[in-house]
Every structure is written in C-alpha cells, then in structure tokens.
Design a protein around this motif. Sequence first.
Motif, PDB file in Angstrom:
ATOM      1  N   ASP A  21       0.861  -1.178   0.000  1.00 55.64           N
ATOM      2  CA  ASP A  21       0.000   0.000   0.000  1.00 55.64           C
ATOM      3  C   ASP A  21       0.900   1.232   0.000  1.00 55.64           C
ATOM      4  O   ASP A  21       2.040   1.173   0.466  1.00 55.64           O
ATOM      5  CB  ASP A  21      -0.884   0.017   1.250  1.00 55.64           C
ATOM      6  N   PRO A  22       0.392   2.362  -0.509  1.00 58.09           N
ATOM      7  CA  PRO A  22       1.224   3.570  -0.463  1.00 58.09           C
ATOM      8  C   PRO A  22       1.453   4.045   0.967  1.00 58.09           C
ATOM      9  O   PRO A  22       2.447   4.695   1.264  1.00 58.09           O
ATOM     10  CB  PRO A  22       0.423   4.598  -1.267  1.00 58.09           C
ATOM     11  N   GLN A  23       0.520   3.709   1.847  1.00 57.61           N
ATOM     12  CA  GLN A  23       0.594   4.238   3.212  1.00 57.61           C
ATOM     13  C   GLN A  23       0.172   3.186   4.225  1.00 57.61           C
ATOM     14  O   GLN A  23      -0.751   2.417   3.972  1.00 57.61           O
ATOM     15  CB  GLN A  23      -0.362   5.429   3.310  1.00 57.61           C
ATOM     16  N   TYR A  24       0.860   3.148   5.357  1.00 53.68           N
ATOM     17  CA  TYR A  24       0.508   2.209   6.425  1.00 53.68           C
ATOM     18  C   TYR A  24       0.273   2.944   7.732  1.00 53.68           C
ATOM     19  O   TYR A  24       1.022   3.856   8.089  1.00 53.68           O
ATOM     20  CB  TYR A  24       1.616   1.167   6.611  1.00 53.68           C
ATOM     21  N   ALA A  52       7.005   2.848   0.995  1.00 53.85           N
ATOM     22  CA  ALA A  52       5.702   3.233   1.540  1.00 53.85           C
ATOM     23  C   ALA A  52       5.911   4.311   2.585  1.00 53.85           C
ATOM     24  O   ALA A  52       6.992   4.436   3.163  1.00 53.85           O
ATOM     25  CB  ALA A  52       5.013   2.025   2.170  1.00 53.85           C
TER      26      ALA A  52
END
Lengths: 294, 492
Positions: free
Chosen positions: B33-36, B65
């Motif tokens: 995912d691009p962001q966590y 990420a």
Amino acid sequence: MPERTDHLGHLEHLDVRKTYKLFVGGAFPRSESGRSYAVRAADGSLLANAALASRKDARDAVVAARGALAGWAGTTAYNRGQVLYRVAEMLEGRRAQFAEEVAAAEGLRAGAARRTVDASVDRLVWYAGWSDKVAQVLGASNPVAGPYFNFSVPEPTGVVAVLAPQSSSLLGLVSVVAPVVVTGNTVVVVASEERPLPAVDLAEVLATADVPPGALNVLTGRTSELAPVLAGHMDVDGIDLTGADPSSRAELERLAAANVKRVVATDEDLARTPSLRRLRAFVEIKTVWHPVGI
Amino acid sequence: MTGIETTESTRAAAGPVFDYAPAPESRDIVRLDPQYGLFIDGEFVPAAEGRTFTTINPATEEPLAAVAEAGPADVERAVAAARAAYEGAWGRMRGRDRAKYLFRIARIVQERSRELAVLESLDNGKPIRESRDVDLPLVAAHFFYYAGWADKLELAGFGPQPRPLGVAGQVIPWNFPLLMAAWKLAPALACGNTCVLKPAETTPLSALFLAQICQEAGLPPGTVNVLTGAGGTGAALVSHPGVDKVAFTGSTEVGKEIRKAVAGTHKRLTLELGGKAANVIFEDAPVDQAIEGIVNGIFFNQGHVCCAGSRLLVQESVADLVIDRLRERLTTLRLGDPLDKNTDIGAINSAEQLDKIRLLADVGSEEGAQRWSPPCELPSRGFWFAPTIFTGVSQSHRIAREEIFGPVLSVLTFRTPEEAVAKANNTPYGLSAGVWTEKGSRILWMAQKLEAGVVWANTYNRFDPTSPFGGYQESGFGREGGRQGLEAYLDV
C-alpha cells in the motif's frame, strides 16, 4: 434412517457404506484371515462389519512398525510435532463425522459426542507441542565431579504395542497413542474391541496427515486374541495394557518379560489434561560422557 | 558481485570462470500500500498527530511506503488497548486457546512465507536466499514452538501456576525484522501477556504484515499492537508507566539508556545487545568447513548480526593458510541485488549504518591494520559495502573492540589455547563465540572458558526456537528461545 425419494419414487441418494479395514504400513488391508465381526451401536443395532485381525495381522503390523522406526525416530522433533499437529487439523475438519461415529459407538448424545471429539483434537495439539519440549523437561546436563561434559537425553524406546481403552473409542485412543508416537516410537494399536470404528476413521485421518507409513498401525479385533501375541513378541519393545481385561494383565506382563518390555498398566482419567506419565513411559534416557580438556 | 575476478591460484585450478545469469525473485508477489497506519486495538489507524515517515529499499533508495510515526498519544492508546486485552479476552483465555491462536499465526506465516521473504528483502536489503531459507522458516518455527508451551506452562519448571506479567513493551532492531518480532511476540503471547511492539525505523513493513496476520488469525483486538516510529517512539513506550515488561534487542548504548529509564520502576527487563564475537580457529580445524564458517560468521546478513563472528582468532601456525583460503573464498561471493537468488551479500540497511561502517573501516586503516577486499563492483545506487578483511589487527585497535555491525572481519592470531581464551574474552561483550577444532575435549574446554551466551563448535550462526539465545556482560541479560525463554514473560 428411511431413504428419501423424489417425485418419481426414485431414491434421492442411497448411502455408499464404508468397508472398515485394518491400517498397516500405510495401507488398508482386510484381515489376512478373511474374518470380520459385527460391530453394534450402543443400542444394539448393527453399525458395520469390522475386520477381525488375526495373530498374523498383528505380526505383520509389528514388521511395518519396525520398518518405520528408523525414519520416524530420526525425524526432527520439530517435524514430528508438525505431523501430529497436522493430524489434529485433519481431525478438526472431520469433526461432524467423528461426532456421529462416537455418538453411535458410545451411546452419547450429540453434544457430549462433539465435546469428546473437541477434546480429542485438543489432546493431539497438546501432545504435538511436546515433540520438541520433552527433551527439555526430561533431559539434563549433569554436573559430574570430574572433567567431563555429561548430558542425558530421552530417546524413543522403539516399537510399542498399545491396547486402547475399551470404553472411550476416540479420546481414549488418542490419549494413549499420541504420547507414544510424538516421542519417536512407532505403534501397533489394538482398537477398542466393541467400539472400533472411530479408530478406523482415525486411520484415514493419519493416512492424509503425512504420518509415514508404518509409524502408526491400527488393528481391530479381539483384544484377548491379539494382546498375548503382542505382549510376547520379541520385536515389540514396549506395551501399554490400558485396554486389556484386568484379569489378563498379570499373564500379559509375564509374557512381556520375555524381552524385558516396558509395560504401562495404568488407570488414568482420560478426560483430564494428562500428566507427563505417558510421555515418560516409552522413552529411554541416554547419557553421553565426553572429556573436557585442552 | 558483477565481473568476478579470481586469484591466480583459483583460475589455474578451476579453469574458465562462468558468470551467473540473473535469477531474480519476483517482486510482484508483494503488494504494498502507499501508506501504512499503526496497528492499535486490532485496527490500522493513522498516528494521532498525523506524522509519517518513508521507508525505502536500501538496495535502490526507492521509496516503498509512507508509514505512520507514533507519538506519545499513540503510545498511550496502544498501551491502553493492550491493558484492556490483558484484563479482557486474552488475559482470561485458557492456555490451550492461546496455543491455537499461535499455531494459526505459525501456519499463516508458513503459507505466506514467500511473500514475506520478498518483503523482508525489499525493506531490509538482505539476500532473498537468507530471508527465504533462514528468516522465514525460523519465524514460523518460533511461533510453532511457543504455541506448544501455551497449554503446558505449569509443566515448564517454573512452579505449578506461572502467571503472565501483563503488558509487554517490545523494541526490536532492523537486522532481522520479522524474526525479532517473532522472538518477542511468540513467548510473550504464549505466557498470556499482551504486547506493544515497536519495529525499527528503517524496517517497519514486515511487522505491519505480521499485524495483518494477527487480524487474519482472529487474534482478539489489543493483544498485539504495532507502533512504527523512530527512537522517540521506543523511548516513550519503554518509559510508559502502563508497561509491565520491557524487552529490547539492539545496541548496547541504547540498552543502557533503557536500563536507566526503567530504574526504580516495577518493570521487568530483558536486553539482547551488541557483540564482538571471537571465532577461534585451531590448527587442527577442518579448514574447508572453517572457511565456510568464517564467511557465514561475518558476512551472513552483511554482518548486521549481533552475534557475528567479527573477530577471527587464528592459531599462528595456520594463519597464512587460513587467510589465503579466506581471500580466495571471498572472491567468489556475489554482492548485489538482494532479490537475486544467487546473491550472497545484499545491501547495507541504511545510509546511517553505511557511514558507521565506513568510519570504523577507515579507523582500522589509520590505526595500522592491513585492509583487503576482493575486486568488487558496487551498484551505483543504494547502500553497499564490499566484504572486507583486516589483518595485522591488535587487541587495542578499535576494529577489534567496537561492534562494526557490517561485513568487516578483524583477524588476530594466537599461539596457545589459553591465549585464545584470553583474547576471546577480552571484550566487554559476551554474546557468542565460535570454536573450530577436530578435538572434542578442546571444544568443551573452550566452551567452559568462553564468556558468551552461545558457543558454536565447528559451525556458526545456528539458530533454533528450542535453543536459548542471549548474552553475558554488556551483551545484555535474559534469554530468548527454549524453555528458558519463557521466564522473561512469566511472573516467577
């Protein structure tokens, strides 16, 4: 159960009944004797015909167990634990089938039978976890009074015959077999004489759970016929007499003296979480000495 | 290592040298995912202050990420969630059910191990061969092993009714991100504790995937919480009054700070810190195996190993032979793309770590040791350091005393076993040691004399969940793994 019919009067599905056979060397043979016996439910109705194992079948099973011993005992403890855990996974997936079989065999109500199956799964998981821990509890490094490194480790006794409990057809069976197998022994188990069908079902679970052929062999038949053969067999290293008729125990122990078998004859409440007793029963403690010095 | 060159002797012996074609593992098996977010109370949530940081692939410097950076408010929430789970579902659960959850996690790790191995190599820089064949199998095995203890703690030798401690705050390093998470979580959960785990700043991703696995396994919310962030996040966690147990793996310097931070509190503490292990080669050692053991000892995981055999002690009579053979062997090591299955040496984990390695290597030369590396072309992007050997090292050199945590080996010599022991123990550390000799009695004599928590004989860098691991002296206290590893998470 009356068969259901469709609007033409055709049977919707007629049961294909299972043939209950022995489990020896990873295969499902009939008894070499060609004999079978009627297995009845607790209410007296006929459940199936099970194979009536002969003394020759028992000896064949010992040969299979002996052949599997080096491989199974030589498998890492981690691997044996994984296999036993896999047995639990397979049993879990067939809970409904086992609950029916146990209910029929033992005359239990559905809820009680389900709880018995669940307890059997838990028992397998409990013993699976012991595979790589039993040496850490039973083994030791020994501080001998000299320049030696000295340690003791448990090793499997060898081929072990197990007479499964007569009343508890699944939980009893699992409770006596799992501790023997997990430590690296190979087993010939004689199922409950009057309630043998869950044992044959369990054999089908074993056959699909990566248990090596011959590591665990299941016989159905007359305990009183098979027990003396196994107790006196010179290539059987230990015997668990739990399922033997109490009146025959002394004679079986005398037979077991022939090759100094390790004998377990214990009455344990199998419904409770076990102690280490059965894990200790069929292991040999090996002590190794090695000098320490430049 | 592109364009391998061989020494004259190997070229003569081996004939023409064939280069390897690339054998890359597929990166596509991992979907990032691009962001966590942070994993708190069973949910992924952004940090309260909305701060994030970027984690990169150290082999390419490509951003992987954006990851949430936990602040004090997030630590508060995570500790509260862990407390609630401890007083709730997890704390009340029977051991056999805790066991089943841990078995589930072990199984899911096994099922997803290829994906997790690629992820670990992407975020950490370690060769896929190692993440696939070492890290991931050990992660699954560790959960499997401690799952088996959860339903039999009363038989583990710590008394009839061993109790958990409560909420564990666990801070782990970047060298074995997922394995260190397993070493921390598995025994803690098996014993009935709940956890707040802080992965390292440069390697947060695999711990977040493990959090997803906890979700997938149906673990009750709050039982495991993962707070990503940097040193400040870890400091806030270990000093939080709601934490009952602190477990830290990392540098001795930070370990001492943590020891000060928990001073005077009720908190229990275990520390697994740095090392400067001696790998001792006697003249009767099996040379071929010893060379492999030396290479494995110091170049495994780019030397980012607290128990790395970073000080080679060779008996003087075989020193020239061993060093020659070692140099030959080093010319065959392949440095490069961590996802290439032929790669032996991957990327250094971060620019910061690369600076530290370079600094200490330069000091080594300045202090008079002879530096040698095989001909080795380093990729133009990413963080790389060629495998390096220093000979002519004396005990007073900084490269013989300080942990470099990189692919740098310092070679010293000795004449007698007593001298080997004295030199091996001449360190404030005491995590591990290696002994190479055909003589069994000498192995055991050395094992008695060496002040180290793990002694490997005729092997090196072996790990197993059944085998306790941990240090003497400034390498920390407490043991992870084995029956002994339960003690750190039990009130006994």
